[in-house]
Structures are given as C-alpha cells and as structure tokens.
Design a protein around this motif. Structure first.
Motif, PDB file in Angstrom:
ATOM      1  N   GLU A 198      -4.369   1.458   1.142  1.00 27.13           N
ATOM      2  CA  GLU A 198      -5.084   0.664   2.153  1.00 27.13           C
ATOM      3  C   GLU A 198      -4.376  -0.652   2.446  1.00 27.13           C
ATOM      4  O   GLU A 198      -4.934  -1.527   3.101  1.00 27.13           O
ATOM      5  CB  GLU A 198      -6.558   0.424   1.753  1.00 27.13           C
ATOM      6  CG  GLU A 198      -6.858   0.336   0.285  1.00 27.13           C
ATOM      7  CD  GLU A 198      -6.542  -1.021  -0.317  1.00 27.13           C
ATOM      8  OE1 GLU A 198      -5.428  -1.534  -0.122  1.00 27.13           O
ATOM      9  OE2 GLU A 198      -7.422  -1.538  -1.025  1.00 27.13           O
ATOM     10  N   ALA A 205     -10.088   1.845   3.775  1.00 27.47           N
ATOM     11  CA  ALA A 205     -10.303   3.056   2.981  1.00 27.47           C
ATOM     12  C   ALA A 205     -11.537   3.829   3.425  1.00 27.47           C
ATOM     13  O   ALA A 205     -11.558   5.066   3.377  1.00 27.47           O
ATOM     14  CB  ALA A 205     -10.407   2.704   1.502  1.00 27.47           C
ATOM     15  N   GLN A 206     -12.587   3.121   3.861  1.00 26.60           N
ATOM     16  CA  GLN A 206     -13.825   3.772   4.287  1.00 26.60           C
ATOM     17  C   GLN A 206     -13.857   4.079   5.783  1.00 26.60           C
ATOM     18  O   GLN A 206     -14.772   4.754   6.251  1.00 26.60           O
ATOM     19  CB  GLN A 206     -15.025   2.896   3.923  1.00 26.60           C
ATOM     20  CG  GLN A 206     -15.350   2.869   2.436  1.00 26.60           C
ATOM     21  CD  GLN A 206     -15.833   4.218   1.927  1.00 26.60           C
ATOM     22  OE1 GLN A 206     -16.582   4.922   2.599  1.00 26.60           O
ATOM     23  NE2 GLN A 206     -15.395   4.598   0.731  1.00 26.60           N
ATOM     24  N   LYS A 208     -12.807   6.145   8.632  1.00 25.09           N
ATOM     25  CA  LYS A 208     -12.198   7.463   8.858  1.00 25.09           C
ATOM     26  C   LYS A 208     -11.278   7.479  10.076  1.00 25.09           C
ATOM     27  O   LYS A 208     -10.535   8.444  10.282  1.00 25.09           O
ATOM     28  CB  LYS A 208     -13.286   8.534   8.976  1.00 25.09           C
ATOM     29  CG  LYS A 208     -14.013   8.793   7.660  1.00 25.09           C
ATOM     30  CD  LYS A 208     -14.834  10.065   7.703  1.00 25.09           C
ATOM     31  CE  LYS A 208     -16.089   9.928   8.517  1.00 25.09           C
ATOM     32  NZ  LYS A 208     -17.081   9.018   7.872  1.00 25.09           N
ATOM     33  N   LYS A 214      -6.103   6.998   2.325  1.00 26.03           N
ATOM     34  CA  LYS A 214      -6.464   8.394   2.607  1.00 26.03           C
ATOM     35  C   LYS A 214      -5.514   9.370   1.926  1.00 26.03           C
ATOM     36  O   LYS A 214      -4.433   9.011   1.476  1.00 26.03           O
ATOM     37  CB  LYS A 214      -6.387   8.665   4.125  1.00 26.03           C
ATOM     38  CG  LYS A 214      -7.146   7.715   5.017  1.00 26.03           C
ATOM     39  CD  LYS A 214      -8.646   7.808   4.832  1.00 26.03           C
ATOM     40  CE  LYS A 214      -9.408   6.995   5.872  1.00 26.03           C
ATOM     41  NZ  LYS A 214      -9.179   5.549   5.794  1.00 26.03           N
ATOM     42  N   LEU A 216      -3.855  12.557   3.703  1.00 27.00           N
ATOM     43  CA  LEU A 216      -3.709  13.200   5.005  1.00 27.00           C
ATOM     44  C   LEU A 216      -3.194  14.621   4.805  1.00 27.00           C
ATOM     45  O   LEU A 216      -2.466  14.906   3.856  1.00 27.00           O
ATOM     46  CB  LEU A 216      -2.727  12.424   5.882  1.00 27.00           C
ATOM     47  CG  LEU A 216      -2.946  10.908   6.011  1.00 27.00           C
ATOM     48  CD1 LEU A 216      -1.847  10.293   6.860  1.00 27.00           C
ATOM     49  CD2 LEU A 216      -4.319  10.609   6.600  1.00 27.00           C
ATOM     50  N   VAL A 235      -7.043  13.235   8.609  1.00 23.88           N
ATOM     51  CA  VAL A 235      -7.687  12.778   7.370  1.00 23.88           C
ATOM     52  C   VAL A 235      -8.280  13.963   6.614  1.00 23.88           C
ATOM     53  O   VAL A 235      -9.068  14.738   7.164  1.00 23.88           O
ATOM     54  CB  VAL A 235      -8.770  11.726   7.678  1.00 23.88           C
ATOM     55  CG1 VAL A 235      -9.562  11.387   6.413  1.00 23.88           C
ATOM     56  CG2 VAL A 235      -8.129  10.470   8.264  1.00 23.88           C
ATOM     57  N   THR A 237      -9.178  13.447   2.911  1.00 25.95           N
ATOM     58  CA  THR A 237     -10.174  12.728   2.100  1.00 25.95           C
ATOM     59  C   THR A 237      -9.987  11.236   2.350  1.00 25.95           C
ATOM     60  O   THR A 237      -8.933  10.790   2.811  1.00 25.95           O
ATOM     61  CB  THR A 237     -10.017  13.012   0.597  1.00 25.95           C
ATOM     62  OG1 THR A 237      -8.695  12.668   0.168  1.00 25.95           O
ATOM     63  CG2 THR A 237     -10.299  14.473   0.282  1.00 25.95           C
ATOM     64  N   TYR A 238     -11.014  10.456   1.995  1.00 29.14           N
ATOM     65  CA  TYR A 238     -10.960   9.014   2.253  1.00 29.14           C
ATOM     66  C   TYR A 238     -11.609   8.270   1.087  1.00 29.14           C
ATOM     67  O   TYR A 238     -12.042   8.871   0.101  1.00 29.14           O
ATOM     68  CB  TYR A 238     -11.617   8.691   3.594  1.00 29.14           C
ATOM     69  CG  TYR A 238     -13.104   8.980   3.699  1.00 29.14           C
ATOM     70  CD1 TYR A 238     -14.033   7.945   3.684  1.00 29.14           C
ATOM     71  CD2 TYR A 238     -13.573  10.281   3.839  1.00 29.14           C
ATOM     72  CE1 TYR A 238     -15.398   8.205   3.799  1.00 29.14           C
ATOM     73  CE2 TYR A 238     -14.929  10.554   3.959  1.00 29.14           C
ATOM     74  CZ  TYR A 238     -15.839   9.511   3.933  1.00 29.14           C
ATOM     75  OH  TYR A 238     -17.183   9.777   4.029  1.00 29.14           O
ATOM     76  N   HIS A 240      -9.917   5.984  -0.740  1.00 27.54           N
ATOM     77  CA  HIS A 240      -8.895   5.812  -1.774  1.00 27.54           C
ATOM     78  C   HIS A 240      -8.310   4.401  -1.692  1.00 27.54           C
ATOM     79  O   HIS A 240      -8.222   3.815  -0.617  1.00 27.54           O
ATOM     80  CB  HIS A 240      -7.764   6.819  -1.588  1.00 27.54           C
ATOM     81  CG  HIS A 240      -8.202   8.251  -1.690  1.00 27.54           C
ATOM     82  ND1 HIS A 240      -8.552   8.834  -2.880  1.00 27.54           N
ATOM     83  CD2 HIS A 240      -8.337   9.210  -0.739  1.00 27.54           C
ATOM     84  CE1 HIS A 240      -8.873  10.110  -2.665  1.00 27.54           C
ATOM     85  NE2 HIS A 240      -8.755  10.356  -1.368  1.00 27.54           N
ATOM     86  N   ASP A 275     -15.601  11.552   0.013  1.00 23.25           N
ATOM     87  CA  ASP A 275     -15.409  10.106  -0.058  1.00 23.25           C
ATOM     88  C   ASP A 275     -15.221   9.747  -1.529  1.00 23.25           C
ATOM     89  O   ASP A 275     -16.111   9.978  -2.354  1.00 23.25           O
ATOM     90  CB  ASP A 275     -16.629   9.406   0.535  1.00 23.25           C
ATOM     91  CG  ASP A 275     -16.538   7.887   0.523  1.00 23.25           C
ATOM     92  OD1 ASP A 275     -15.587   7.340  -0.070  1.00 23.25           O
ATOM     93  OD2 ASP A 275     -17.440   7.243   1.107  1.00 23.25           O
TER      94      ASP A 275
END
Length: 386
Positions: A198, A205-206, A208, A214, A216, A235, A237-238, A240, A275
């Motif tokens: 980030e 990070a939150q 999207k 993330k 990717l 994306v 997952t997120y 991170h 998340d």
C-alpha cells in the motif's frame, strides 16, 4: 552468530507469546518497536478434505553455497534448461547464475528501473510458455509507479545484451519509499499473480479501486483474469499491507506472506475476494469480515519476504528475523507450531524457491541497506529440507 556454517541442522521449538514490529526489515519509519514474541499458529478455515499431514518437526541441511558476491538480490527464477536468473533490486540488472559452478553472467539491464528505498527491480518470473516464447517477466519501480514488464531472453546474444526491449504488461501500481510489494508468480492456472503493497498509504489496502495492498490476478497479457471475484477488475484479494511471498501447495491452493507493522507478520491462505484486514486488523481479529492468518509472528522474528512449498510445509524467509520458518500444513491450517531454522547463521533471508523434491534455493539480503554484509554476501544457498 555462526553465519558461515557450511551445514546447519537445527530444530527450534516455538513458544506462544505476544506482539512485535515490522516492515521490509525494520518497521514503518517512526513506528514504535514492541517486545517481540515468538510465533503462533492462528485460526483459519478448516480444510474440506482429509489429507496427509507432515511431521510436526522438520529439519534443514545447508547443502552448499551456490553463488556469492551478489548485490541486493531480490527475485530468483530457475531456468528449465539449467541456471538461475537473479534480479538485483538496486542495480536493475538480471544475472544468470550457473547452479553448478556459481559463475555469474549479466544477461542485461532492465530499462526504466528507479531504485529508491524498498523499490527497484524486484520479482521475476518465467512465462508459462517459456519453452516456446522465452519471455521473462519482471516487477519494478519506475519514476511514476510499480509495473510489470516482459522481455525476450536470448542467451545466444552477447553477455549484457541478452534481454529484449521491455513490453509493459501492467502499470499503475502505487509506489513509495516503503511497501512496494513486488513478488510475481504464475499459478497452476497459468495466470499471473502479483503481490503489491500500500506504499505507506494505509487507506489504499481497503479501496478495491486501488491496486495498492492487493494480490492481483492477471492474464499473461496483463488483463484482469477470467473468474476474478470483482467484475472487470484485476483485484483478487485486498486488505494487505505489503505482500512479498506467493506459493501454491500440491493441491493448487495459494498462500501469501506479508509484513505487519506493530504486532504481527502473517502467513495467509488466499481465497478470492476475501478481505485480509489491513489496516483495520493486524493478525487475528474478532471481526468475521476479515480473513484471519493461518500463522502469525512477532515482527522481530520474521519480516517475511519469499515463501515456497516443499515436503508438506510452507518455507518462509525472514528479513529482520534472519531465519527460515517452516509451517507444516494440513489443508489451509498450520498442523503444528512454526519452526525456525538458520537463526542468525546467514543474516537476512529474502527469497525461497522450490528446487524439486526436498530441495530449496534461498537468497540472503544483507546488501540491501538494512543488513550487515560480511565477506561473500549476498549469496544463494541450496537447502535440503524435511
């Protein structure tokens, strides 16, 4: 410290304690260091099927030093016909290392690399069609962003001029002095997975819509991969903070390691669309909205970068922790407490790559500005593990 041991067979029992601090080896500038606990196995989703569990305790033997005298090595990619490609974060070059003799040949410099802080030439990976296209993928920090490029590798050309002009596959990933992520890997599905950070801006990070903080998932051409959890988005997952480790187990399940800040570093089992909590949660959380890590460490004991899967366990390199962690798995859970090896023997450890069977390649990271280089640093080690 006995950092120059030729072999090391260590088995360290792990105690359950609490809290610590981290980043790419030392925490966010200005953050307060906390007392460093030993690691704990954290709760996670149970495995849906029964499968063989590795022994609770393992062993590590350092077979040999493969190569020495590397400058800020970051990415490592074994070639199918022999040899190891190694990226230099600060020099922006890629070397080919003969894994038998240790001889090093510069194959080329990646244009556009702007090395600063934790940024530079980071992860590298071979195309899933490397046998026919000879493409090498690289993640690097430019003057404006972090990006992924691919280059034709032609070993028949003169040394230093074996890389073709880079073709930008994906760009626009936030850059910073810290938290640039940088690990890339092609999965069993032949898609390109990219771990990002980030860049020191927690809110990304939150978000999207942001590419920061993330994992990717892309096609080899850089498009959002089919089946991604968010429509028309790369994306996967997120939530991170800074992902620098990606690996799949024998059942094609993805795991990722990431740096914590004040308390916990994490090893996570990755589920699309989930998340992982940062910055609202660090380590395990009581909030069911966040996916808990399967294992967590006090940040003085880890600061994890690369990971690999071998012999039923995830093997995780520790930078600030200066050790290699073994996490035996049962499905997507840790089947026993993490176990530490090589503690202080070789300094900071950056990248771990499966070398087939019970073998691993491991790179040290003592010339990255945060370590204490000794004669021969940095190096590639060959390990035998169980």
């Amino acid at each position: 410290m006995q950092r120059r041991a030729v072999t090391a067979v260590l088995a360290v029992s792990v105690l359950l304690l609490a809290a610590g601090c981290s980043s790419d080896g030392g925490g966010t500038p200005g953050s307060a260091a906390s007392p460093s606990p030993s690691p704990t196995a954290a709760r996670s989703s149970p495995s849906p099927t029964a499968e063989e569990t590795p022994p609770a305790k393992g062993a590590v033997n350092v077979v040999r030093t493969v190569a020495e005298g590397l400058n800020s090595p970051w990415g490592l990619a074994p070639l199918p016909d022999g040899g190891l490609l190694v990226s230099s974060r600060d020099e922006g070059t890629i070397l080919r290392v003969d894994e038998e003799s240790g001889a090093k040949t510069e194959i080329g410099e990646v244009p556009g690399v702007s090395a600063s802080g934790e940024g530079g030439l980071l992860g590298i990976a071979l195309s899933p069609d490397y046998a026919s296209d000879h493409m090498v993928y690289a993640y690097f920090t430019s003057v404006s962003d972090n990006r992924v490029v691919r280059m034709l590798y032609d070993p028949q050309r003169p040394a230093g001029d074996q890389l073709g002009a880079p073709d930008t596959v994906f760009k626009g990933i936030p850059k910073g002095v810290i938290h640039n992520g940088g690990r890339i890997a092609f999965g069993p599905d032949r898609m390109l997975y990219v771990g990002t950070g980030e860049s020191g801006d927690r809110g990304l990070a939150q978000d999207k819509e942001s590419l920061g903080g993330k994992i990717l998932r892309l096609t080899p051409e850089g498009e959002p991969a089919p089946g991604n959890p968010f429509p028309d988005s790369p994306v996967y997952t997120y939530g991170h903070r800074n992902v620098q480790g990606l690996a799949w187990d024998g059942r094609q399940r993805l795991f990722a390691a990431e740096f914590g800040q004040d308390t916990w570093d994490e090893l996570n089992a990755i589920e699309p669309g989930d998340d992982y909590g940062w910055p609202e949660a660090e380590g395990t959380s009581d909030d069911v909205a966040y996916h808990d890590p399967l294992a967590q460490w006090g940040t003085d004991d880890a600061s994890p970068s690369g990971i690999a899967y071998a012999e039923g366990s995830i093997w995780m390199a520790g930078l600030k922790g200066e050790r290699l962690w073994r996490v035996p798995l049962k499905g997507t859970e840790a089947s026993a407490d993490p176990q530490a090896f090589l503690e202080g023997d070789y300094g900071r450890l950056r990248t771990v790559v499966a070398a087939g069977g019970d073998k691993l390649w491991v790179t040290t990271s003592n010339t990255d500005g945060r370590g204490t280089p000794e004669e021969g640093d940095d190096r590639i080690l060959e390990l035998e593990v169980s």
